[in-house]
Design a protein around this motif. Sequence first.
Motif, PDB file in Angstrom:
ATOM      1  N   LEU A  80      40.532  38.409  39.283  1.00  0.00           N
ATOM      2  CA  LEU A  80      41.643  38.690  40.136  1.00  0.00           C
ATOM      3  C   LEU A  80      41.366  40.019  40.682  1.00  0.00           C
ATOM      4  N   LEU A  81      40.839  40.925  40.331  1.00  0.00           N
ATOM      5  CA  LEU A  81      40.559  42.380  40.965  1.00  0.00           C
ATOM      6  C   LEU A  81      39.311  42.201  41.798  1.00  0.00           C
ATOM      7  N   ASN A  82      38.399  41.327  41.427  1.00  0.00           N
ATOM      8  CA  ASN A  82      37.300  41.056  42.579  1.00  0.00           C
ATOM      9  C   ASN A  82      37.994  40.527  43.693  1.00  0.00           C
ATOM     10  N   HIS A  83      38.813  39.579  43.675  1.00  0.00           N
ATOM     11  CA  HIS A  83      39.409  39.036  44.930  1.00  0.00           C
ATOM     12  C   HIS A  83      40.199  40.053  45.533  1.00  0.00           C
ATOM     13  N   VAL A  84      41.356  40.503  45.082  1.00  0.00           N
ATOM     14  CA  VAL A  84      42.520  41.275  45.758  1.00  0.00           C
ATOM     15  C   VAL A  84      42.088  42.727  45.866  1.00  0.00           C
ATOM     16  N   GLY A  85      41.385  43.150  45.168  1.00  0.00           N
ATOM     17  CA  GLY A  85      41.024  44.550  45.031  1.00  0.00           C
ATOM     18  C   GLY A  85      39.789  44.664  45.813  1.00  0.00           C
ATOM     19  N   HIS A  86      38.751  43.943  45.579  1.00  0.00           N
ATOM     20  CA  HIS A  86      37.250  44.270  46.047  1.00  0.00           C
ATOM     21  C   HIS A  86      37.128  43.578  47.139  1.00  0.00           C
ATOM     22  N   GLY A  87      37.773  42.364  47.646  1.00  0.00           N
ATOM     23  CA  GLY A  87      37.482  41.563  48.698  1.00  0.00           C
ATOM     24  C   GLY A  87      36.519  40.521  48.736  1.00  0.00           C
ATOM     25  N   VAL A  88      36.068  40.232  47.281  1.00  0.00           N
ATOM     26  CA  VAL A  88      35.292  38.956  47.000  1.00  0.00           C
ATOM     27  C   VAL A  88      35.753  37.764  47.378  1.00  0.00           C
ATOM     28  N   PRO A  89      35.407  36.845  48.495  1.00  0.00           N
ATOM     29  CA  PRO A  89      35.915  35.744  48.866  1.00  0.00           C
ATOM     30  C   PRO A  89      36.077  34.741  47.713  1.00  0.00           C
ATOM     31  N   LEU A  90      36.951  33.938  47.672  1.00  0.00           N
ATOM     32  CA  LEU A  90      37.264  32.909  46.797  1.00  0.00           C
ATOM     33  C   LEU A  90      35.854  31.912  47.348  1.00  0.00           C
ATOM     34  N   GLY A  91      35.281  31.256  46.040  1.00  0.00           N
ATOM     35  CA  GLY A  91      34.029  30.383  46.426  1.00  0.00           C
ATOM     36  C   GLY A  91      33.082  31.114  46.029  1.00  0.00           C
ATOM     37  N   HIS A  92      32.785  32.641  46.036  1.00  0.00           N
ATOM     38  CA  HIS A  92      31.610  33.241  45.544  1.00  0.00           C
ATOM     39  C   HIS A  92      31.642  33.106  43.951  1.00  0.00           C
ATOM     40  N   ALA A  93      30.402  33.086  43.587  1.00  0.00           N
ATOM     41  CA  ALA A  93      30.071  32.869  42.238  1.00  0.00           C
ATOM     42  C   ALA A  93      30.011  34.362  41.396  1.00  0.00           C
ATOM     43  N   VAL A  94      30.695  34.229  40.421  1.00  0.00           N
ATOM     44  CA  VAL A  94      30.659  35.461  39.517  1.00  0.00           C
ATOM     45  C   VAL A  94      29.939  35.325  38.272  1.00  0.00           C
ATOM     46  N   ILE A  95      28.857  36.052  37.924  1.00  0.00           N
ATOM     47  CA  ILE A  95      28.048  35.825  36.927  1.00  0.00           C
ATOM     48  C   ILE A  95      27.874  36.714  35.742  1.00  0.00           C
ATOM     49  N   TRP A  96      28.370  36.525  34.724  1.00  0.00           N
ATOM     50  CA  TRP A  96      28.390  37.467  33.669  1.00  0.00           C
ATOM     51  C   TRP A  96      26.995  37.833  33.203  1.00  0.00           C
ATOM     52  N   GLY A  97      27.055  39.258  32.822  1.00  0.00           N
ATOM     53  CA  GLY A  97      25.718  39.553  32.079  1.00  0.00           C
ATOM     54  C   GLY A  97      25.850  39.948  30.859  1.00  0.00           C
ATOM     55  N   SER A  98      27.014  40.464  30.468  1.00  0.00           N
ATOM     56  CA  SER A  98      27.241  40.873  29.117  1.00  0.00           C
ATOM     57  C   SER A  98      28.848  41.017  28.953  1.00  0.00           C
ATOM     58  N   VAL A  99      29.468  40.830  27.685  1.00  0.00           N
ATOM     59  CA  VAL A  99      30.821  40.835  27.301  1.00  0.00           C
ATOM     60  C   VAL A  99      30.792  41.350  26.022  1.00  0.00           C
ATOM     61  N   ARG A 100      31.738  42.298  25.756  1.00  0.00           N
ATOM     62  CA  ARG A 100      32.034  42.804  24.310  1.00  0.00           C
ATOM     63  C   ARG A 100      33.452  43.178  24.216  1.00  0.00           C
ATOM     64  N   TYR A 101      33.723  43.056  23.045  1.00  0.00           N
ATOM     65  CA  TYR A 101      35.387  43.344  22.698  1.00  0.00           C
ATOM     66  C   TYR A 101      35.312  43.830  21.252  1.00  0.00           C
ATOM     67  N   THR A 102      36.398  44.715  20.987  1.00  0.00           N
ATOM     68  CA  THR A 102      36.947  45.092  19.845  1.00  0.00           C
ATOM     69  C   THR A 102      38.414  44.923  19.891  1.00  0.00           C
ATOM     70  N   VAL A 103      39.077  44.602  18.770  1.00  0.00           N
ATOM     71  CA  VAL A 103      40.490  44.384  18.652  1.00  0.00           C
ATOM     72  C   VAL A 103      41.137  44.793  17.366  1.00  0.00           C
ATOM     73  N   ALA A 104      42.256  45.282  17.390  1.00  0.00           N
ATOM     74  CA  ALA A 104      42.982  45.943  16.003  1.00  0.00           C
ATOM     75  C   ALA A 104      43.726  44.721  15.538  1.00  0.00           C
ATOM     76  N   PRO A 105      43.266  44.168  14.526  1.00  0.00           N
ATOM     77  CA  PRO A 105      43.973  42.860  13.929  1.00  0.00           C
ATOM     78  C   PRO A 105      45.596  43.196  13.616  1.00  0.00           C
ATOM     79  N   GLU A 106      45.919  44.341  13.206  1.00  0.00           N
ATOM     80  CA  GLU A 106      47.430  44.587  13.067  1.00  0.00           C
ATOM     81  C   GLU A 106      48.031  44.521  14.124  1.00  0.00           C
ATOM     82  N   ALA A 107      47.337  44.868  15.455  1.00  0.00           N
ATOM     83  CA  ALA A 107      48.110  44.725  16.747  1.00  0.00           C
ATOM     84  C   ALA A 107      48.225  43.095  17.217  1.00  0.00           C
ATOM     85  N   LEU A 108      47.707  42.378  16.611  1.00  0.00           N
ATOM     86  CA  LEU A 108      47.618  40.943  16.734  1.00  0.00           C
ATOM     87  C   LEU A 108      49.004  39.973  16.281  1.00  0.00           C
TER      88      LEU A 108
END
Length: 327
Positions: A96-124
Motif C-alpha cells: 500500500l505505502l509503495n503505491h500511495v506513498g512512494h509512487g510505485v506504479p501498479l503492475g511493478h513487481a515487488v520482490i522480498w529479500g527477507s522477512v522477520r517477525y516477533t509477536v507477543a502471544p498474550e497480545a494475540l
Amino acid sequence: MTVVLTVPPPMPGRRTAPAGYDADLTPLRALTTTVPREYVHRSAVTEVFLTGWRGDGTDAWTVDAQWPRAHSFYGPAYGLHDPVMMVETARQAGLLLNHVGHGVPLGHAVIWGSVRYTVAPEALKVAGTPADVEVRVRDHDAVRRGNRLSGMRQTFDAYRDGRRLGRTECTFTCQTPAVYRRLRGPYADLDHALSRVLPPAEPLRPALVGRDREADVVLSPADETGRWRLRTDITHPVLFDHPVDHVPGMLLVEAARQAAYATVGPGRWAATAMDCSFARYAELDAPTWIRARALGPDSAGLPRVAIRAEHHGHPVFTATVTCAPVS
C-alpha cells in the motif's frame, strides 16, 4: 490519508421527518472501509485487512488494520489470532505505502529479500470483537533510480488497543515490468507458467502441522525424515488469491510454519517468531522440497527449527522458526 466513507450533513431547508419517524436520531459517524484491493495486490476484497493510512512525517506512516475473528485460512486457533497475520499485514501495508506513498506504479513487481517477525502471544488473544491493529511503519535505507523507488527496508511495529503486539521487518526491491520479464525469462509468460504446473501431491495429516483441513496443508510426505514436498495447489483461494507465475512468498512462509510444527511434535503451538530469507524463485513446474532441522532453544527455552526450501537442488528460501506452547 485515511480512507473513509462519510455521511453528508443535512441539506439546508430539509423537511421535518414525517409523523411516526424519529427526527432526533444520533448523527452517524464516519464509516470505515478497506483500502482498494489493487493497492495490496489482492483479487478478493475479503482478503484485504487494511482499513486506512496516514503519513506521520518523513519516512513514517501509520496503517490501520483489522484481523477478523474468523477466516478461512488465517483463522484463530486455540483462542489466539494467527501469528502469521503479522506477515500478511506487513505485506499488505508495505505494498500500500509503495503505491500511495512512494509512487510505485501498479503492475511493478515487488520482490522480498527477507522477512522477520516477533509477536507477543498474550497480545494475540481473541476477544469479543475483531482485533483493531495499528501499525507504525518506518522506511529505512531507501534506494532510488532517478525518481523511482528501487528498494528499501521497512519496520512495522504493531499495537492492539495501545498494547504492543510485535514487530515485522522486511527488505524488498521494486522492478519495472520490463526488468521483471528479463529476470523471469519464459516464466514471465503467465499462461506458459500455469500450463506447466504440477498437480498438488498428497497432504500430510492436518493435525501434524497445526491445521484442521487437508486443503490448507502445504506439505506432502517424502521418503526421508524431516523432509517434505511442497504442495502447490493453485486453486487455493487465499495462498493463490490470483494467478502468479511462481511459488508465492506467503506459501513458503506457511510451509516453514507447518514444517516447524511437524518437527517440534504433538501439542498446541504458535509460531511466535520467524526469520526468513528469499534467495531465488521457486517455479511451479518442478518439485520444491522443504527440509527441517531442530535447533537449540532460544533464550527463553522455546524450541527453534531451521527450515530450508530447495528447488532443482538449489536453496530458494531459508527460515528459523520459534514455537511457543499454547495452554
